[in-house]
Design an enzyme around this catalytic site. Sequence first.
Site, PDB file in Angstrom:
ATOM      1  N   HIS A   1      -6.112   0.802  -1.341  1.00  0.00           N
ATOM      2  CA  HIS A   1      -6.100   2.227  -1.000  1.00  0.00           C
ATOM      3  C   HIS A   1      -7.274   2.577  -0.087  1.00  0.00           C
ATOM      4  O   HIS A   1      -7.101   3.198   0.966  1.00  0.00           O
ATOM      5  CB  HIS A   1      -6.157   3.059  -2.284  1.00  0.00           C
ATOM      6  CG  HIS A   1      -6.232   4.534  -2.051  1.00  0.00           C
ATOM      7  ND1 HIS A   1      -5.154   5.368  -2.236  1.00  0.00           N
ATOM      8  CD2 HIS A   1      -7.274   5.337  -1.667  1.00  0.00           C
ATOM      9  CE1 HIS A   1      -5.520   6.610  -1.961  1.00  0.00           C
ATOM     10  NE2 HIS A   1      -6.814   6.611  -1.618  1.00  0.00           N
ATOM     11  N   GLU A   2      -8.479   2.169  -0.474  1.00  0.00           N
ATOM     12  CA  GLU A   2      -9.665   2.576   0.275  1.00  0.00           C
ATOM     13  C   GLU A   2      -9.728   1.936   1.655  1.00  0.00           C
ATOM     14  O   GLU A   2     -10.138   2.575   2.625  1.00  0.00           O
ATOM     15  CB  GLU A   2     -10.926   2.247  -0.525  1.00  0.00           C
ATOM     16  CG  GLU A   2     -11.024   2.941  -1.867  1.00  0.00           C
ATOM     17  CD  GLU A   2     -10.951   4.467  -1.774  1.00  0.00           C
ATOM     18  OE1 GLU A   2     -11.292   5.029  -0.710  1.00  0.00           O
ATOM     19  OE2 GLU A   2     -10.531   5.086  -2.769  1.00  0.00           O
TER      20      GLU A   2
ATOM     21  N   HIS B   1      -7.880   3.929   4.091  1.00  0.00           N
ATOM     22  CA  HIS B   1      -8.696   4.979   4.716  1.00  0.00           C
ATOM     23  C   HIS B   1      -9.586   4.397   5.812  1.00  0.00           C
ATOM     24  O   HIS B   1      -9.756   4.997   6.871  1.00  0.00           O
ATOM     25  CB  HIS B   1      -9.587   5.644   3.664  1.00  0.00           C
ATOM     26  CG  HIS B   1      -8.866   6.562   2.741  1.00  0.00           C
ATOM     27  ND1 HIS B   1      -7.998   7.549   3.172  1.00  0.00           N
ATOM     28  CD2 HIS B   1      -8.892   6.664   1.375  1.00  0.00           C
ATOM     29  CE1 HIS B   1      -7.530   8.218   2.131  1.00  0.00           C
ATOM     30  NE2 HIS B   1      -8.051   7.691   1.031  1.00  0.00           N
TER      31      HIS B   1
ATOM     32  N   HIS C   1      -4.311  10.554   2.883  1.00  0.00           N
ATOM     33  CA  HIS C   1      -3.553  10.525   1.638  1.00  0.00           C
ATOM     34  C   HIS C   1      -2.074  10.821   1.874  1.00  0.00           C
ATOM     35  O   HIS C   1      -1.709  11.591   2.762  1.00  0.00           O
ATOM     36  CB  HIS C   1      -4.137  11.536   0.644  1.00  0.00           C
ATOM     37  CG  HIS C   1      -5.376  11.030  -0.028  1.00  0.00           C
ATOM     38  ND1 HIS C   1      -6.426  11.841  -0.392  1.00  0.00           N
ATOM     39  CD2 HIS C   1      -5.755   9.770  -0.388  1.00  0.00           C
ATOM     40  CE1 HIS C   1      -7.374  11.124  -0.947  1.00  0.00           C
ATOM     41  NE2 HIS C   1      -6.987   9.855  -0.959  1.00  0.00           N
TER      42      HIS C   1
END
Length: 460
Positions: free
Chosen positions: A246-247, A250, A256
């Site tokens: 997930h990170e 980014h 998101h």
Amino acid sequence: MAGAEYLTFWICTVIFIVHEWNTYVQTAPVYTHKALITSDDDLSEALNYMTKYGFLRSPGSVFGYAHLVNLIKDVQFVLHVNQTGELDDDTMTALRRPRCGVKDAPVEERSVEAHVLKRNKRYTINWHKWDNRFIKYRILNYPTDSELTNAQVDEAVDRAVEQFSNVTRLIFKKITDNGYADIFIKFESWNHGDGYPFDGPNGTVAHAFVPEGIYGDYDGDVHFDDSEDFTHEGEKGYNLYQVALHEIGHSLGLEHSWVDGAVMIPDYPGYNASYALTNDEIRALQLLYGPRIPISNGKPLNPDAPCNLAYDAATMIDNKLFVFKDNRYWRLTDFETLLSYKKGQSIKKRFRGVPTPIDAIYQRPQDGNVLIFKGSQYWMYNKRDIVPSYPRSVTDLGLPDNLDAAIILDQWNKTYFFKDTQVWRYDEENQAIDYGYPYHIREVWEGTSSSTCCIQFYRR
């Protein structure tokens, strides 16, 4: 009353009225609409959540009941809770779930594209990305109080990075010495100097910085909260691989997602042994960086090759990559598996009647028909059959002869056509060129050269 005293009196009166009105506006939702909330503490907690994660500028910037209801509904939408507009038990439970520390953009600041994507439950990207396709990453430290071994931390991060290298043109290199890296990965706790402090166990699990160029040395970096219980597998704690995936999303420019089951949803979803990027997220990454370069016979089909060595056209048809050169085409999977003969297959056997070599080609999202452009005409095919009344003149579409390339971005239902230094954007729904086009290529695709012979490899 003297003039100065009279003026002072009215200034004080106005200030008092403004202060009382602001006080009323900020407190009215609490005391006028009790049905909206279960307690003042819940409201305070919700407002703090909205501020911390980007829905609000500050807890005091709620302007009336309707505004508060809309904010609650927006939080409920993002967290996949029934949009009642009330701080009910399900909503309070959802906003207490552990989550990523990256903020969700305020409603009023989301782009038109973001609103469209939100309505269609798609991914979002902010279009800030790495200029270099060679990305270095380095793990600076390891958890201080964890059952994870250093080797398990390495494996989790490396496996997350591999997800991105498998679907994009990015090439990642792990730095194991004290050298420079684009993405620094480390475990921190509480206030750790980046302006975004952690909050202890079971709150903000991690955060990352998108490559916007505004965070200085923090651009692209990933921080895990060292207070959390990160694990290698199983239901206990927070699976480090999932959080890292997930990170790092980014770190590469993804925001998101509002899609249930996506990697980029803001809250931690629980352990999932088959956790992986979704198709929408892969599309978003490929919009930013292009798909992984296919390989045939051990050699890459290089989109950066000189134009005299380039292919005539390329596009995705039924989720397969078709590459065209002279009178033949090659069919490949998304990544690197050649499905055709090494010498290719005859274009005219699949698309009867079209002259070769072709100029441009794409598949329409609305019906799956394939459009092929050559010179002053274009052909439409339903599977292998030419549609009656074709070929037609490209001027019927408002386009010039002898196109260089075409790209379909089906998430917006737009097709881009390129010739020389200009680009035309065609609206598939309205079947018309968008107002203002053509533009210079660099006005629409910043950083693109004037030559478009190879642009089709940057897949939709």
